[in-house]
Design a protein around this motif. Structure first.
Motif, PDB file in Angstrom:
ATOM      1  N   THR A   1       3.216   5.607   4.356  1.00  0.00           N
ATOM      2  CA  THR A   1       3.118   5.219   2.936  1.00  0.00           C
ATOM      3  C   THR A   1       1.661   5.281   2.507  1.00  0.00           C
ATOM      4  O   THR A   1       0.792   4.686   3.134  1.00  0.00           O
ATOM      5  CB  THR A   1       3.684   3.791   2.723  1.00  0.00           C
ATOM      6  OG1 THR A   1       4.997   3.744   3.261  1.00  0.00           O
ATOM      7  CG2 THR A   1       3.716   3.422   1.249  1.00  0.00           C
TER       8      THR A   1
ATOM      9  N   ILE B   1       9.806   6.559   1.840  1.00  0.00           N
ATOM     10  CA  ILE B   1       9.867   7.417   3.030  1.00  0.00           C
ATOM     11  C   ILE B   1       9.562   6.571   4.267  1.00  0.00           C
ATOM     12  O   ILE B   1       8.601   5.791   4.279  1.00  0.00           O
ATOM     13  CB  ILE B   1       8.839   8.568   2.929  1.00  0.00           C
ATOM     14  CG1 ILE B   1       9.121   9.413   1.684  1.00  0.00           C
ATOM     15  CG2 ILE B   1       8.832   9.418   4.198  1.00  0.00           C
ATOM     16  CD1 ILE B   1       8.032  10.423   1.364  1.00  0.00           C
TER      17      ILE B   1
ATOM     18  N   SER C   1       8.242  -0.174   4.804  1.00  0.00           N
ATOM     19  CA  SER C   1       9.094   0.652   3.935  1.00  0.00           C
ATOM     20  C   SER C   1      10.556   0.495   4.328  1.00  0.00           C
ATOM     21  O   SER C   1      11.443   0.507   3.462  1.00  0.00           O
ATOM     22  CB  SER C   1       8.675   2.116   4.028  1.00  0.00           C
ATOM     23  OG  SER C   1       7.312   2.233   3.695  1.00  0.00           O
TER      24      SER C   1
ATOM     25  N   ASP D   1       6.024  -2.011  -1.935  1.00  0.00           N
ATOM     26  CA  ASP D   1       5.776  -1.619  -0.541  1.00  0.00           C
ATOM     27  C   ASP D   1       4.393  -0.975  -0.540  1.00  0.00           C
ATOM     28  O   ASP D   1       4.056  -0.216  -1.453  1.00  0.00           O
ATOM     29  CB  ASP D   1       6.856  -0.616  -0.115  1.00  0.00           C
ATOM     30  CG  ASP D   1       6.548   0.031   1.223  1.00  0.00           C
ATOM     31  OD1 ASP D   1       5.887  -0.608   2.066  1.00  0.00           O
ATOM     32  OD2 ASP D   1       6.972   1.199   1.413  1.00  0.00           O
ATOM     33  N   THR D   2       3.594  -1.311   0.444  1.00  0.00           N
ATOM     34  CA  THR D   2       2.197  -0.867   0.417  1.00  0.00           C
ATOM     35  C   THR D   2       1.856  -0.012   1.637  1.00  0.00           C
ATOM     36  O   THR D   2       2.619   0.036   2.606  1.00  0.00           O
ATOM     37  CB  THR D   2       1.261  -2.091   0.407  1.00  0.00           C
ATOM     38  OG1 THR D   2       1.476  -2.821   1.622  1.00  0.00           O
ATOM     39  CG2 THR D   2       1.532  -2.996  -0.780  1.00  0.00           C
TER      40      THR D   2
HETATM   41 MG   LIG Z   1       5.579   2.618   4.775  1.00  0.00          MG
END
Ligand SMILES: [Mg+2]
Ligand SMILES: Nc1nc2c(ncn2[C@@H]2O[C@H](COP(=O)(O)OP(=O)(O)OP(=O)(O)O)[C@@H](O)[C@H]2O)c(=O)[nH]1
Length: 457
Positions: A249, A241, A228, A268-269
């Protein structure tokens, strides 16, 4: 096309001006009912006046008039340039509709332009590509195709094949004439030449699809490696975040960024690990599922911790799916040399080339990472100013289909089939090529293409 259509041609938001566009044989009549001016509306002129409806002045406007067939749609067109307030724009559209126009469907102006022969289908598609373009490359390619670059090439490709077919048909239908027979050898050489020309255009789609749709990128890796943080760095703001708690996440976070002349659609995973937490588990499943739809994975490794069995498991999953990826070692600021050497060594042993070392925290290696992406997709080599590039999937599919027909025709020749059988496939090829420019398309296809347009275009 007996109706006269109208729509707002500009975006509905507060701005300097808005344009209400009217097309059809009643355009001028409709405008004359609601527009007062000291001058008369003449073709290719723009004049100043007022919109007056039921005795009330609505706005001071400029109105232009283009007489058929010398207009975008090939019909009479009037355009009212009013002040760019959302309410006044809607009000003027409403009085135009009350004065006899019908609200246009999305893309109806361009559809009329196509049906009236003002542009062919590939040019109309280029119009919508130009409107939707998110990068300069995309808009330049669209502008060239709007000018007819693709159309010209397709017409050239068809021409010789149509000539050949005519030749074949004459020799089959009128054998009594002493018409020169077409040699199978010369047909094959023509088919080969056309195939390779089509293939050449087809190959440009490899770039073209990324130019039009962007590159779908997933940031993958174990929890807490800085995925992230990297997304936020690339996006230049705090989109996702970030905390030091592994498993922060939970869902996919998406962001679009421009990298030079290309768009990256980044996801983003959730960090991948075995977990009993139900929500996190779903997130992990989503992270793996995203592999079905991405063009590139940035696989993040935590330099502080080194590589683990799970890293290699995920990396081999990516590799088995044949997805392009870049191994990225993050947190270089707190990575010990010994651990880094071990990581580089292990990656080398597994045949994983050119890892990129970064520190999101210290903003190091980010440009190198961007360059690695550019190099992997050969984006910098793109010479759109000299080469014809296709970006539409529809064009790609039709070009592929036409090559297949040429191959079928060749097969028939090699099997010694009569020339009229061969010509069936050549005909299918020219028909398929024709679909690109709209020479041989059904109403369904036309409707499908134009419904993707915006209102007022
Ligand atoms: Mg993350
Ligand atoms: N020292 C250092 N810390 C970093 C770096 N990049 C990220 N971090 C920190 O690592 C922690 C995890 O960062 P995230 O970006 O949330 O990691 P993630 O991979 O998204 O984590 P999950 O969402 O849990 O999978 C945060 O405390 C970040 O501040 C870096 O380059 N150096």
């Amino acid at each position: 096309m007996s109706t006269t259509i109208a729509a707002i041609g500009t975006a509905l938001s507060n701005s300097g001006i808005s344009i209400i566009r009217i097309s059809g044989k009643d355009s001028l009549n409709i405008v004359n009912k609601i527009f007062t001016s000291s001058s008369k509306l003449e073709p290719n002129h723009i004049i100043y006046g007022k919109i007056v409806y039921k005795g009330e002045i609505l706005d001071n406007v400029l109105v232009s008039y283009f007489k058929a067939p010398h207009s975008y749609t090939g019909e009479d067109i009037c355009e009212i340039n009013c002040h760019g307030g959302t309410q006044i724009t809607k009000d003027i559209l409403e009085v135009v509709l009350e004065s006899g126009a019908t609200l246009a469907e999305p893309g109806e102006f361009s559809k009329r332009a196509f049906l009236n022969g003002k542009m062919d289908l590939s040019q109309a598609e280029a119009v919508i590509n130009l409107i939707n373009a998110k990068t300069r490359t995309e808009s330049r390619i669209a502008a060239k195709n709007m000018e007819g670059d693709l159309s010209k090439k397709i017409r050239e490709l068809r021409e010789e094949l149509v000539e050949l077919m005519a030749h074949i048909e004459v020799s089959v239908d009128y054998p009594e004439y002493d018409y020169e027979e077409v040699e199978p050898k010369s047909i094959i050489s023509l088919l080969d030449r056309k195939s390779s020309e089509i293939q050449h255009i087809l190959d440009t789609y490899e770039h073209g699809k990324y130019i039009k749709n962007g590159i779908n990128v997933a940031i993958l890796g174990k929890p807490n490696v800085g995925k992230s943080s990297l997304l936020n760095k690339l996006a230049n703001y705090e989109k996702a975040i970030v905390t030091d708690i592994p498993g922060t996440t939970r869902d996919i976070v998406e962001e679009t960024i421009n990298l030079g002349n290309i768009v990256l659609n980044i996801s983003d995973t959730a960090g991948i690990r075995d977990t009993d937490d139900i929500i996190e588990k779903i997130g992990v499943e989503k992270s793996l599922k995203i592999l079905e739809e991405v063009d590139l994975v940035l696989y993040l490794i935590n330099g502080e911790d080194g590589l683990s069995k799970e890293d290699f498991e995920i990396l081999s999953k990516i590799e088995n799916k044949g997805i392009k990826y870049i191994a990225v070692i993050n947190k270089m600021d707190i990575t010990e040399k010994m651990i880094l050497d071990a990581i580089l060594d292990e990656l080398k042993q597994k045949g994983i080339k050119k890892p990129v070392c970064i520190s999101v925290q210290e903003n190091k290696g980010i440009d190198e990472l961007k360059n690695a992406i550019i190099n992997l997709f050969n984006i910098s080599d793109l010479d759109y100013s000299h080469e014809l590039i296709i970006t539409n999937e529809r064009h790609k599919d039709l070009l592929k289909k036409s090559i297949n027909y040429l191959n079928d025709a060749k097969k028939e020749i090699n099997l010694g089939q009569p020339i009229d059988i061969v010509s069936i496939y050549i005909k299918k090829c020219t028909k398929t090529l024709g679909e690109i420019i709209g020479a041989d398309v059904t109403q369904d296809i036309i409707a499908k293409i134009f419904e993707k347009f915006c209102l007022g275009k």
